[in-house]
Design an enzyme around this catalytic site. Structure first.
Site, PDB file in Angstrom:
ATOM      1  N   TYR A   1      84.904  -7.682  46.076  1.00 39.03           N
ATOM      2  CA  TYR A   1      83.824  -6.825  45.571  1.00 39.03           C
ATOM      3  C   TYR A   1      84.455  -5.575  44.945  1.00 39.03           C
ATOM      4  O   TYR A   1      84.183  -4.447  45.319  1.00 39.03           O
ATOM      5  CB  TYR A   1      82.827  -6.453  46.666  1.00 39.03           C
ATOM      6  CG  TYR A   1      81.432  -6.279  46.098  1.00 39.03           C
ATOM      7  CD1 TYR A   1      80.682  -7.397  45.721  1.00 39.03           C
ATOM      8  CD2 TYR A   1      80.882  -5.021  45.899  1.00 39.03           C
ATOM      9  CE1 TYR A   1      79.425  -7.261  45.178  1.00 39.03           C
ATOM     10  CE2 TYR A   1      79.618  -4.874  45.341  1.00 39.03           C
ATOM     11  CZ  TYR A   1      78.894  -6.007  44.985  1.00 39.03           C
ATOM     12  OH  TYR A   1      77.641  -5.859  44.436  1.00 39.03           O
TER      13      TYR A   1
ATOM     14  N   HIS B   1      89.926  -0.215  43.238  1.00 40.88           N
ATOM     15  CA  HIS B   1      90.875  -1.330  43.313  1.00 40.88           C
ATOM     16  C   HIS B   1      91.651  -1.486  42.007  1.00 40.88           C
ATOM     17  O   HIS B   1      92.851  -1.756  42.010  1.00 40.88           O
ATOM     18  CB  HIS B   1      90.127  -2.637  43.591  1.00 40.88           C
ATOM     19  CG  HIS B   1      89.362  -2.664  44.872  1.00 40.88           C
ATOM     20  ND1 HIS B   1      87.994  -2.550  44.929  1.00 40.88           N
ATOM     21  CD2 HIS B   1      89.770  -2.786  46.152  1.00 40.88           C
ATOM     22  CE1 HIS B   1      87.587  -2.620  46.179  1.00 40.88           C
ATOM     23  NE2 HIS B   1      88.652  -2.754  46.961  1.00 40.88           N
TER      24      HIS B   1
END
Lengths: 317, 317
Positions: free
Chosen positions: B37, B42
């Protein structure tokens, strides 16, 4: 044949570099972890390593992390030059002896700052039993626990032992990066714990268990045997003798573990030893069994004088 | 520029083989461990990895070992195909997405026998808090503990969390065998724990901490933000706003931590949040400080509705 001089490496990063360069040449590496004061049992691990790998590394390091302050760290025997000679006596010798000064001295590396350390040897109670390595501040604090297998047998009387073993073996695996590691089945619980750890943490290493080696009189070889008086050594034969009798009895149909354990306990007590434990457990889970139905191992720890000895026999009925 | 399709690997041994073959070609590998997700936070880790390594691996795995049965494992958001698209949007993309089904399924390998497993989700009390992974018999039982750093802050309210994180990261390190691993400083305690673990267990990996990424309104990016109602999301801005004010105040000489913590706590409570903790700790040891003298980090965890959010700001005065 002229014996080969091993390369002696004391530095972690030099050890790692050696392994990397050998691996880049397509060589496989076998590690034999030891605490030194080598005997035929250790040499049998090295011989097994020669069968399976191109290159061999023997580590010699007495690990403070697996001793409590009341255990025998300070009197653990050592003879580095004798060890090297013994290793050179094995056909093929050994390629590297990894002999670090201190595997827990991180200096100022790794975390960017200085390391404040204080060994708390006297600490007892409150926060549980501690090892000779317990530190505070920025010292070592990471421990590998194999939570079920570490609990019984030697784990009961040596509460920090397997935590220390699993942790130092993890360190050695990460430093030496071997393809195979060789452990003696004399330390049966340790061998099972290391296998489980390798599985659970996905180390890319095959752990090989090697049969134990006994002296001519049947006593399981151990670096600690040197501390036995001649009298105690004779008395200690009651361990292997009673275990052998129990195994014979089991193979003939006597499968009640209470009876078998009593026979061993009585024999050791009558010889003048003190029993730490005598247990018959499943070979894989190390859980105690009441009746021998499959693959079990009869494990014993007993004191003779100030020396604690362990021994075991696998029984497959 | 046409985006590069990553290789998707689901099997441990295939992952390991890929790394070995790349390493044999002299390539360096950077690992970005995630639970999927993905968001800009990230992707910033991946961008950092591109700067430092030849090849990049992003792992996507929601680790049951770091959740208790009462936590949000079952509702943790996922969108694998969306994740792949996002990774492909980063210049250079990603070489491998490692997306294992189950990192704790050992089948019959490793120990020679079948693995008997039973998840004990209901267990409470007696033997302490358990994770969603707790097993018996021959199931997973090895845990890596970073014993001091894991205790405070998130470790207090999430008692199995860091044990699970350190363990699964050890597994990923052993499977992927990277040269560098990238962690966000949003999860500050986690980052410090992984660095300490790497030092203490001698992993041959450099752990890089990457600055956190915030949305335009200042909220720290988190996969869990998707669960916030629009109202709660607005209220949650009280975290970063009060932290920023506290940092400014500290830089202007207000170094009393009680006063600073109170100001953040009150702001969050007034906005309608529930405080889990608000602590000012040493950046290295994570020990609480009473007065800001050097490099500290102000860490907060707070609930808005059913969502627990964390945030932090480093303060160097």
């Amino acid at each position: 044949m002229e014996a080969k001089e091993p390369l002696i490496i004391r530095d972690k990063s030099q050890m790692r570099q050696w392994s990397r360069s050998m691996r880049a040449q397509g060589k496989t590496i076998g590690l034999v972890p030891t605490m030194g004061y080598l005997h035929e049992g250790h040499l049998s691990l090295l011989r097994e390593a020669h069968k399976q790998t191109h290159l061999t590394v023997v580590s010699i390091y007495v690990n403070p992390g697996q001793f409590t302050p009341s255990e025998d760290l300070s009197t653990y025997p050592s003879d580095f030059h004798g060890d090297i000679k013994k290793l050179m006596s094995v056909p093929g010798g050994v390629d590297v002896v990894f002999h670090p000064h201190n595997l827990y001295d991180y200096g100022s590396s790794g975390c960017g700052d200085g390391v404040e350390r204080e060994v708390r040897r006297e600490k007892e109670g409150g926060e549980g039993v501690v090892s000779c390595l317990e530190e505070r501040g920025l010292g070592h604090e990471t421990w590998v626990r194999v939570e079920r297998l570490e609990k019984g047998m030697c784990g009961k009387s040596r509460p920090v032992f397997f935590r220390g073993v699993a942790t130092v073996v993890s360190k050695l695996f990460n430093i030496v990066d071997p393809d195979f590691a060789f452990f003696g089945k004399k330390d049966y619980q340790q061998w099972r714990i290391i296998r489980r750890m390798v599985r659970d943490l996905d180390f890319s290493i095959e752990v090989i268990g090697v049969e134990m080696v006994r002296d001519d009189d049947g006593l399981a070889m151990s670096s600690r045997n040197v501390h036995l008086s001649p009298e105690d050594r004779k008395k200690a034969l009651s361990i292997n003798q009673s275990l052998s009798k129990a195994k014979c009895a089991a193979e003939k149909g006597l499968v009640n573990c209470t009876v078998l354990k009593n026979s061993v306990t009585i024999a050791i007590l009558e010889a003048g030893g003190r029993i730490d434990y005598a247990e018959i457990v499943d070979q894989e889970s190390l859980e105690a069994v009441d009746e021998i139905k499959g693959a079990v191992v009869f494990c014993v720890a007993a004191w003779f004088g100030k020396v604690r000895l362990i021994d075991n026999l696998e029984i497959n009925v």
